[in-house]
Design an enzyme around this catalytic site. Structure first.
Site, mmCIF file in Angstrom:
data_model
loop_
_atom_site.group_PDB
_atom_site.id
_atom_site.type_symbol
_atom_site.label_atom_id
_atom_site.label_comp_id
_atom_site.label_asym_id
_atom_site.label_seq_id
_atom_site.Cartn_x
_atom_site.Cartn_y
_atom_site.Cartn_z
ATOM 1 N N GLY A 315 12.388 41.369 76.596
ATOM 2 C CA GLY A 315 13.035 40.786 77.686
ATOM 3 C C GLY A 315 11.920 40.752 78.948
ATOM 4 O O GLY A 315 11.542 41.877 79.228
ATOM 5 N N GLY A 319 15.979 39.246 83.255
ATOM 6 C CA GLY A 319 17.020 40.089 84.251
ATOM 7 C C GLY A 319 17.474 39.262 85.410
ATOM 8 O O GLY A 319 16.486 38.308 86.048
ATOM 9 N N CYS A 322 15.550 39.981 88.215
ATOM 10 C CA CYS A 322 14.429 40.070 87.861
ATOM 11 C C CYS A 322 13.228 39.389 88.439
ATOM 12 O O CYS A 322 13.311 38.246 88.787
ATOM 13 C CB CYS A 322 14.215 39.693 86.306
ATOM 14 S SG CYS A 322 12.904 40.518 85.483
ATOM 15 N N ASP A 355 17.403 42.369 76.428
ATOM 16 C CA ASP A 355 17.562 42.986 77.570
ATOM 17 C C ASP A 355 17.604 42.027 78.739
ATOM 18 O O ASP A 355 16.783 41.482 78.931
ATOM 19 C CB ASP A 355 16.412 43.812 77.718
ATOM 20 C CG ASP A 355 16.249 44.576 79.358
ATOM 21 O OD1 ASP A 355 15.326 44.523 79.748
ATOM 22 O OD2 ASP A 355 17.465 44.996 79.668
HETATM 23 N N1 NAI Z 1 12.847 42.564 81.977
HETATM 24 C C1 NAI Z 1 11.768 42.973 82.905
HETATM 25 O O1 NAI Z 1 11.126 42.150 83.531
HETATM 26 C C2 NAI Z 1 11.576 44.448 82.876
HETATM 27 C C3 NAI Z 1 11.354 44.944 84.265
HETATM 28 N N2 NAI Z 1 11.360 46.384 84.356
HETATM 29 C C4 NAI Z 1 11.479 47.184 85.583
HETATM 30 O O2 NAI Z 1 10.389 47.181 86.330
HETATM 31 C C5 NAI Z 1 10.266 48.755 86.555
HETATM 32 C C6 NAI Z 1 8.612 49.245 86.509
HETATM 33 O O3 NAI Z 1 8.003 48.410 85.694
HETATM 34 P P1 NAI Z 1 6.469 48.395 85.456
HETATM 35 O O4 NAI Z 1 6.093 48.228 86.806
HETATM 36 O O5 NAI Z 1 6.091 47.936 84.275
HETATM 37 O O6 NAI Z 1 6.411 50.072 85.400
HETATM 38 P P2 NAI Z 1 5.006 50.869 84.438
HETATM 39 O O7 NAI Z 1 5.161 52.380 85.143
HETATM 40 O O8 NAI Z 1 4.990 50.754 83.116
HETATM 41 O O9 NAI Z 1 3.818 50.034 84.960
HETATM 42 C C7 NAI Z 1 3.342 50.117 86.483
HETATM 43 C C8 NAI Z 1 1.824 49.960 86.541
HETATM 44 O O10 NAI Z 1 1.383 51.221 86.197
HETATM 45 C C9 NAI Z 1 0.457 51.120 85.197
HETATM 46 N N3 NAI Z 1 0.335 52.445 84.339
HETATM 47 C C10 NAI Z 1 1.562 52.854 83.335
HETATM 48 N N4 NAI Z 1 1.352 53.828 83.033
HETATM 49 C C11 NAI Z 1 -0.191 54.307 83.374
HETATM 50 C C12 NAI Z 1 -0.921 55.349 83.168
HETATM 51 N N5 NAI Z 1 -0.503 56.262 82.355
HETATM 52 N N6 NAI Z 1 -2.189 55.421 83.741
HETATM 53 C C13 NAI Z 1 -2.365 54.272 84.499
HETATM 54 N N7 NAI Z 1 -1.803 53.362 84.670
HETATM 55 C C14 NAI Z 1 -0.488 53.336 84.176
HETATM 56 C C15 NAI Z 1 0.785 49.907 84.184
HETATM 57 O O11 NAI Z 1 0.019 49.366 83.666
HETATM 58 C C16 NAI Z 1 1.410 48.986 85.530
HETATM 59 O O12 NAI Z 1 0.345 48.373 85.973
HETATM 60 C C17 NAI Z 1 10.881 49.224 85.164
HETATM 61 O O13 NAI Z 1 11.400 50.678 86.039
HETATM 62 C C18 NAI Z 1 12.056 48.314 85.168
HETATM 63 O O14 NAI Z 1 12.961 48.549 86.234
HETATM 64 C C19 NAI Z 1 11.598 47.010 83.178
HETATM 65 C C20 NAI Z 1 11.651 46.559 82.044
HETATM 66 C C21 NAI Z 1 11.834 45.139 81.748
HETATM 67 O O1 XMP Z 2 11.191 42.869 87.075
HETATM 68 C C1 XMP Z 2 12.334 43.858 87.286
HETATM 69 N N1 XMP Z 2 12.445 44.306 88.416
HETATM 70 C C2 XMP Z 2 13.522 45.118 88.684
HETATM 71 O O2 XMP Z 2 13.638 45.627 89.834
HETATM 72 C C3 XMP Z 2 14.507 45.212 87.662
HETATM 73 N N2 XMP Z 2 15.745 45.881 87.573
HETATM 74 C C4 XMP Z 2 16.137 45.433 86.077
HETATM 75 N N3 XMP Z 2 15.185 44.769 85.605
HETATM 76 C C5 XMP Z 2 15.496 44.447 84.395
HETATM 77 O O3 XMP Z 2 16.656 43.436 84.182
HETATM 78 C C6 XMP Z 2 17.622 43.879 83.269
HETATM 79 C C7 XMP Z 2 18.806 43.891 83.702
HETATM 80 O O4 XMP Z 2 19.020 42.386 83.581
HETATM 81 P P1 XMP Z 2 20.522 41.761 83.965
HETATM 82 O O5 XMP Z 2 21.098 42.309 85.347
HETATM 83 O O6 XMP Z 2 20.392 40.230 83.877
HETATM 84 O O7 XMP Z 2 21.401 42.409 82.754
HETATM 85 C C8 XMP Z 2 17.040 45.406 83.118
HETATM 86 O O8 XMP Z 2 17.532 46.233 82.051
HETATM 87 C C9 XMP Z 2 15.663 45.466 83.417
HETATM 88 O O9 XMP Z 2 14.864 44.940 81.999
HETATM 89 C C10 XMP Z 2 14.126 44.506 86.505
HETATM 90 N N4 XMP Z 2 13.290 43.771 86.217
#
Ligand code: NAI
Ligand code: XMP
Ligand code: K
Length: 395
Positions: A315, A319, A322, A355
């Site tokens: 996903g 979200g 999202c 997700d």
């Molecule tokens: N469906 C969606 O769009 C999703 C969104 N999310 C949400 O976004 C939140 C944060 O996701 P991200 O910003 O991707 O978190 P992230 O912590 O994976 O990445 C944030 C930034 O830090 C960098 N980074 C990660 N590990 C690093 C390391 N060891 N050294 C240097 N740089 C590093 C990444 O490349 C990215 O630029 C999640 O907690 C979640 O709530 C998460 C999953 C799915």
């Molecule tokens: O880009 C994002 N910023 C956020 O703050 C955030 N919060 C949730 N999520 C992602 O959305 C999923 C939940 O989606 P639903 O509410 O539709 O179930 C969650 O499981 C995540 O994968 C985020 N993505």
């Protein structure tokens, strides 16, 4: 030929890169030769974690803490505790979730010691207000309680006092019962103690408080199926971590707390950081399932599968709250993403978690038919007070 008949050749349609959300996809009716109770929903969250229902609560601070995680496990699903908190807090949420054998979210009021009860509203529908240091139930110590009858007998001056000055203590054995007491026994003890509530305790720490009204309310719910119980006989609980160096220390504390699976919580999982973290987890805790993601393409998925993941989370931008597609300008329609990633994950027997974007049971069916093993829900669960199987949970 793909799994679909009658011209709906998913390969062709999805192959053209159509970006499909669940609402763009519908399946044609076919032929029934089985009864509904012949349908089993049992599935796998990840390689080593079996579930009896395909539902996972999302690692969001508005969704999965101890009550949600315990409730999801009690219903046969699993909850993933968020990491939007310090390491000690996340570890204690996992411990408490495993101790909530009865994940009853009492409707009694919970306040902090300096609070002044100025009206009956503080009690909610309950006859009690309980006092903890933080004013929430996720702290290991109950400081005392105030009963509605005691408060209504107080005069105005007394009511201006802080709760701390007049609450009653409840740490004597008169109120405490073991955390793993059976629900039927709990009801009997409540009758017997004539106190109106009992404190569930484990190793001297308060796990939960249950009042007589709570028992009446939960007793009436349909009994849920077998819960998701781990080898330690307690609920299985998942947790999210990031991919930074500090997350290795976090993981060590979560493993101590008994976590059963860890989800690398990134919006884009196909990164060197995640590949390194997957290899680190598999080397350090070979029996602990690690779920990689999020991914939406076969290429991303293939990399994580080769790195050794035990599950994939699909996903990006799916979200409901999202922002990923807006801020990163990348993403994919969820139905296409699930279908494509499942087609490659199936070759390695890796379960896929669809997700986000799940807001009704039709979406759950579509995700499963497209190949997902489970669905992960955020907003659909956030703020809920009624679980489908009859346990209530606070989020
Ligand atoms: N469906 C969606 O769009 C999703 C969104 N999310 C949400 O976004 C939140 C944060 O996701 P991200 O910003 O991707 O978190 P992230 O912590 O994976 O990445 C944030 C930034 O830090 C960098 N980074 C990660 N590990 C690093 C390391 N060891 N050294 C240097 N740089 C590093 C990444 O490349 C990215 O630029 C999640 O907690 C979640 O709530 C998460 C999953 C799915
Ligand atoms: O880009 C994002 N910023 C956020 O703050 C955030 N919060 C949730 N999520 C992602 O959305 C999923 C939940 O989606 P639903 O509410 O539709 O179930 C969650 O499981 C995540 O994968 C985020 N993505
Ligand atoms: K998060």
């Amino acid at each position: 030929m793909s799994r679909f008949e009658d011209g709906f050749a998913a390969d062709k349609l999805f192959a053209q890169g159509y970006s499909y959300t669940y609402d763009d996809v519908i399946f044609l009716p076919h032929y029934i030769d089985f009864s509904t109770d012949a349908v089993s929903l049992s599935t796998r969250f990840s390689r080593r974690v079996p579930l009896s229902i395909p539902c996972v609560s999302s690692p969001m601070d508005t969704v999965s803490e101890s009550h949600m995680a315990a409730s999801m496990a009690s219903l046969g699903g699993i909850g993933i505790v968020h990491y939007n908190c310090d390491i000690a807090a996340q570890a204690s949420i996992i411990r408490q979730a495993k101790s909530l054998k009865h994940p009853i979210a009492s409707d009694a009021g919970v306040k902090f010691p300096e609070y002044e009860i100025t009206s009956l509203d503080a009690f909610g529908p309950s006859s009690f207000v309980f006092v903890t240091q933080t004013g929430t139930m996720t702290t290991p110590k109950l400081l005392g309680y105030v009963s509605k009858s005691q408060w209504t007998r107080m005069n105005y001056e007394q009511r201006e006092m802080k709760i701390y000055d007049y609450m009653k203590s409840c740490d004597s054995s008169d109120y405490c019962v073991p955390w793993d007491i059976d629900l039927e026994k709990l009801e009997f003890v409540l009758e017997d103690k004539q106190k109106g509530f009992v404190v569930l305790e484990r190793d001297g720490e308060t796990v939960n408080v249950v009042t007589k009204d709570d028992i009446e309310r939960v007793k009436g719910y349909p009994k849920s199926g077998p819960g998701t119980v781990g080898p330690d006989g307690e609920w299985m609980v998942g947790a999210a971590i990031g991919t930074r160096e500090s997350d290795k220390e976090r993981l060590e504390h979560l493993v101590d707390a008994g976590v059963n699976a860890v989800v690398l919580d990134s919006s884009q999982g196909n990164s060197i950081y995640q590949l390194e973290m997957i290899k680190y987890v598999k080397k350090t805790y070979p029996e602990l399932d690690v779920i990689g993601g999020n991914v939406v393409t076969m290429y991303q998925a293939q990399n994580l599968i080769q790195a050794g993941v035990d599950g994939l989370r699909v996903g990006m931008g799916s979200g409901s709250i999202c922002t990923t597609q807006e801020v990163c300008a990348v993403g994919r329609g969820q139905a296409t993403a699930v279908y494509k990633v499942c087609s490659i994950a199936a070759q390695s027997g890796i379960p896929v978690i669809a997700d986000g974007g799940i807001s009704n049971s039709g979406h759950i069916v579509k995700a499963l038919v497209l190949g997902a093993s489970t669905v992960m829900m955020g907003s659909f669960l956030a703020g809920s007070t009624e679980a489908p199987g009859g346990y209530e949970y606070k989020v």
